[in-house]
Design a protein around this motif. Structure first.
Motif, PDB file in Angstrom:
ATOM      1  N   ARG A 159       0.809  -1.361   0.042  1.00  0.00           N
ATOM      2  CA  ARG A 159      -0.125   0.011   0.048  1.00  0.00           C
ATOM      3  C   ARG A 159       0.790   1.224   0.160  1.00  0.00           C
ATOM      4  O   ARG A 159       0.506   2.051  -0.706  1.00  0.00           O
ATOM      5  CB  ARG A 159      -1.115   0.038   1.180  1.00  0.00           C
ATOM      6  CG  ARG A 159      -1.992  -1.243   0.980  1.00  0.00           C
ATOM      7  CD  ARG A 159      -2.820  -1.389   2.279  1.00  0.00           C
ATOM      8  NE  ARG A 159      -3.707  -0.156   2.738  1.00  0.00           N
ATOM      9  CZ  ARG A 159      -4.368  -0.014   3.816  1.00  0.00           C
ATOM     10  NH1 ARG A 159      -4.549  -1.173   4.505  1.00  0.00           N
ATOM     11  NH2 ARG A 159      -5.022   1.040   4.180  1.00  0.00           N
ATOM     12  N   GLY A 162       2.083   1.740  -3.369  1.00  0.00           N
ATOM     13  CA  GLY A 162       0.789   2.110  -4.379  1.00  0.00           C
ATOM     14  C   GLY A 162       0.645   3.734  -4.140  1.00  0.00           C
ATOM     15  O   GLY A 162       0.606   4.237  -5.320  1.00  0.00           O
ATOM     16  N   TYR A 166       1.213   6.547  -7.178  1.00  0.00           N
ATOM     17  CA  TYR A 166      -0.036   7.686  -7.274  1.00  0.00           C
ATOM     18  C   TYR A 166       0.720   9.000  -7.064  1.00  0.00           C
ATOM     19  O   TYR A 166       0.490   9.750  -8.156  1.00  0.00           O
ATOM     20  CB  TYR A 166      -1.111   7.481  -6.377  1.00  0.00           C
ATOM     21  CG  TYR A 166      -2.122   8.109  -6.722  1.00  0.00           C
ATOM     22  CD1 TYR A 166      -3.258   7.872  -7.314  1.00  0.00           C
ATOM     23  CD2 TYR A 166      -2.484   9.686  -6.368  1.00  0.00           C
ATOM     24  CE1 TYR A 166      -4.312   8.568  -7.998  1.00  0.00           C
ATOM     25  CE2 TYR A 166      -3.259  10.425  -6.616  1.00  0.00           C
ATOM     26  CZ  TYR A 166      -4.650   9.860  -7.535  1.00  0.00           C
ATOM     27  OH  TYR A 166      -5.340  10.689  -7.762  1.00  0.00           O
ATOM     28  N   ARG A 221      -7.626   3.500  -6.691  1.00  0.00           N
ATOM     29  CA  ARG A 221      -7.367   2.376  -5.805  1.00  0.00           C
ATOM     30  C   ARG A 221      -5.849   1.949  -5.445  1.00  0.00           C
ATOM     31  O   ARG A 221      -5.681   1.204  -4.670  1.00  0.00           O
ATOM     32  CB  ARG A 221      -7.939   1.151  -6.745  1.00  0.00           C
ATOM     33  CG  ARG A 221      -9.591   1.570  -6.802  1.00  0.00           C
ATOM     34  CD  ARG A 221     -10.427   0.157  -7.118  1.00  0.00           C
ATOM     35  NE  ARG A 221     -11.753   0.541  -7.438  1.00  0.00           N
ATOM     36  CZ  ARG A 221     -12.740   0.966  -6.475  1.00  0.00           C
ATOM     37  NH1 ARG A 221     -12.591   0.951  -5.218  1.00  0.00           N
ATOM     38  NH2 ARG A 221     -13.966   1.367  -6.881  1.00  0.00           N
ATOM     39  N   LEU A 222      -5.197   2.661  -5.829  1.00  0.00           N
ATOM     40  CA  LEU A 222      -3.691   2.544  -5.438  1.00  0.00           C
ATOM     41  C   LEU A 222      -3.480   2.927  -3.896  1.00  0.00           C
ATOM     42  O   LEU A 222      -2.595   2.496  -3.335  1.00  0.00           O
ATOM     43  CB  LEU A 222      -2.586   3.455  -6.385  1.00  0.00           C
ATOM     44  CG  LEU A 222      -2.419   3.033  -7.771  1.00  0.00           C
ATOM     45  CD1 LEU A 222      -1.548   4.084  -8.450  1.00  0.00           C
ATOM     46  CD2 LEU A 222      -1.728   1.498  -7.622  1.00  0.00           C
ATOM     47  N   GLY A 224      -5.509   1.691  -1.874  1.00  0.00           N
ATOM     48  CA  GLY A 224      -6.097   0.730  -1.165  1.00  0.00           C
ATOM     49  C   GLY A 224      -7.432   0.736  -0.532  1.00  0.00           C
ATOM     50  O   GLY A 224      -8.580   1.524  -1.252  1.00  0.00           O
ATOM     51  N   ASP A 234      -9.910  -1.671 -11.123  1.00  0.00           N
ATOM     52  CA  ASP A 234      -9.128  -2.119  -9.845  1.00  0.00           C
ATOM     53  C   ASP A 234      -7.713  -1.453  -9.940  1.00  0.00           C
ATOM     54  O   ASP A 234      -7.297  -0.930 -10.793  1.00  0.00           O
ATOM     55  CB  ASP A 234      -9.035  -3.612  -9.892  1.00  0.00           C
ATOM     56  CG  ASP A 234     -10.367  -4.275  -9.604  1.00  0.00           C
ATOM     57  OD1 ASP A 234     -11.356  -3.520  -9.122  1.00  0.00           O
ATOM     58  OD2 ASP A 234     -10.712  -5.119 -10.190  1.00  0.00           O
ATOM     59  N   ALA A 235      -6.901  -1.859  -8.950  1.00  0.00           N
ATOM     60  CA  ALA A 235      -5.672  -0.941  -8.553  1.00  0.00           C
ATOM     61  C   ALA A 235      -4.743  -1.471  -9.819  1.00  0.00           C
ATOM     62  O   ALA A 235      -3.954  -0.519 -10.345  1.00  0.00           O
ATOM     63  CB  ALA A 235      -4.934  -1.525  -7.320  1.00  0.00           C
TER      64      ALA A 235
END
Length: 262
Positions: A159, A162, A166, A221-222, A224, A234-235
């Motif tokens: 996460r 991610g 972003y 969605r990066l 979470g 989705d991610a």
């Protein structure tokens, strides 16, 4: 001039900009401040006998809730790396702009843009590498040992990466838009507003589902579980779409930078 020399020069130039340090401070101190507020609330809830379940009571979950704030800092870094080139100097310095000197030193404009892009990547990733662990540390100090850590180390790492991705893609998009606008004012106002106050992309999802393919919505969605908007990508596919937007905008910016006058 080699690419390495160009990049190190751009990195030094960015490091001397007060706005760069303001962006880092806003990200680091702002995230730490929000984390502290969340952590005090979590500690108070635990003290009143609340159930110890959910991420609200974990150090990582408490800190990670403040991570989206770093998007603003990434926008500022992406903008000022380029907008500083177009800012007029003082009258004592001839009221000229830095871009003229920069292009004289680096006539290959795609190389210049690539060096600036790499500078943004390094600055944003370095900021994330300091900000996220600092937030977790602040949460640990305030909440103490009374709260269970419901997020595994592997999940926390994924996460965090991610969120860093972003931030980085957002900073690069800000860089590209600044090249196209040839000014930092419009990109700062629009991108910061969209990232923090009113998401124009989110509003557009009420009009058409195609808005989920816009860069900020595609990559949300990066973050979470922080994304509460239903639908969309989705991610993993969202990250690819956001990356495609970033590459496309940088390519357009490179063409525009190469063809127009300074």
């Amino acid at each position: 001039m080699s690419f390495w020399t160009t990049w190190t020069a751009e990195l030094r130039k960015a490091a001397t900009l007060p706005a760069s340090w303001v962006a880092v401070a806003v990200t680091l101190l702002g995230s730490a401040g929000v984390t502290a507020l969340n952590a005090f609330a979590a500690r108070s809830a635990l003290g009143s006998g609340a159930q110890q379940d959910g991420e609200f009571f974990s150090a990582f979950g408490t800190a990670y809730a403040a991570v989206p704030l770093g998007t603003v800092g990434a926008v500022v870094l992406g903008v000022v790396v380029m907008s500083s080139e177009y800012t007029a100097n003082s009258t004592d310095a001839g009221s000229g702009r830095q871009i003229t000197t920069t292009l004289a030193a680096v006539p290959r404009r795609p190389r210049l843009l690539a060096a600036k892009a790499l500078t943004v990547v390094l600055l944003v990733m370095a900021t994330a590498a300091v900000t996220i662990p600092t937030g977790v540390g602040v949460a640990c100090l305030i909440i103490g040992e009374g709260a269970p850590e419901t997020v595994t180390l592997g999940d926390a790492l994924v996460r965090s990466l991610g969120a860093t991705l972003y931030w980085t893609l957002t900073g690069l998009i800000a860089l590209a838009v600044t090249v196209l606008a040839r000014s930092g004012i419009i990109p700062l106002v629009v991108l910061i507003t969209n990232s923090s106050l009113v998401s124009f992309s989110l509003l557009l999802t009420n009009v058409t589902p195609l808005a989920h393919w816009l860069p900020d919505m595609a990559g949300r969605r990066l973050f979470g579980g922080l994304s509460t908007v239903e639908g969309g990508l989705d991610a993993a596919p969202g990250a690819l779409v956001m990356a495609a937007w970033t590459v496309g905008l940088l390519a357009v910016a490179g063409v525009v930078l190469s063809r127009r006058d300074a």
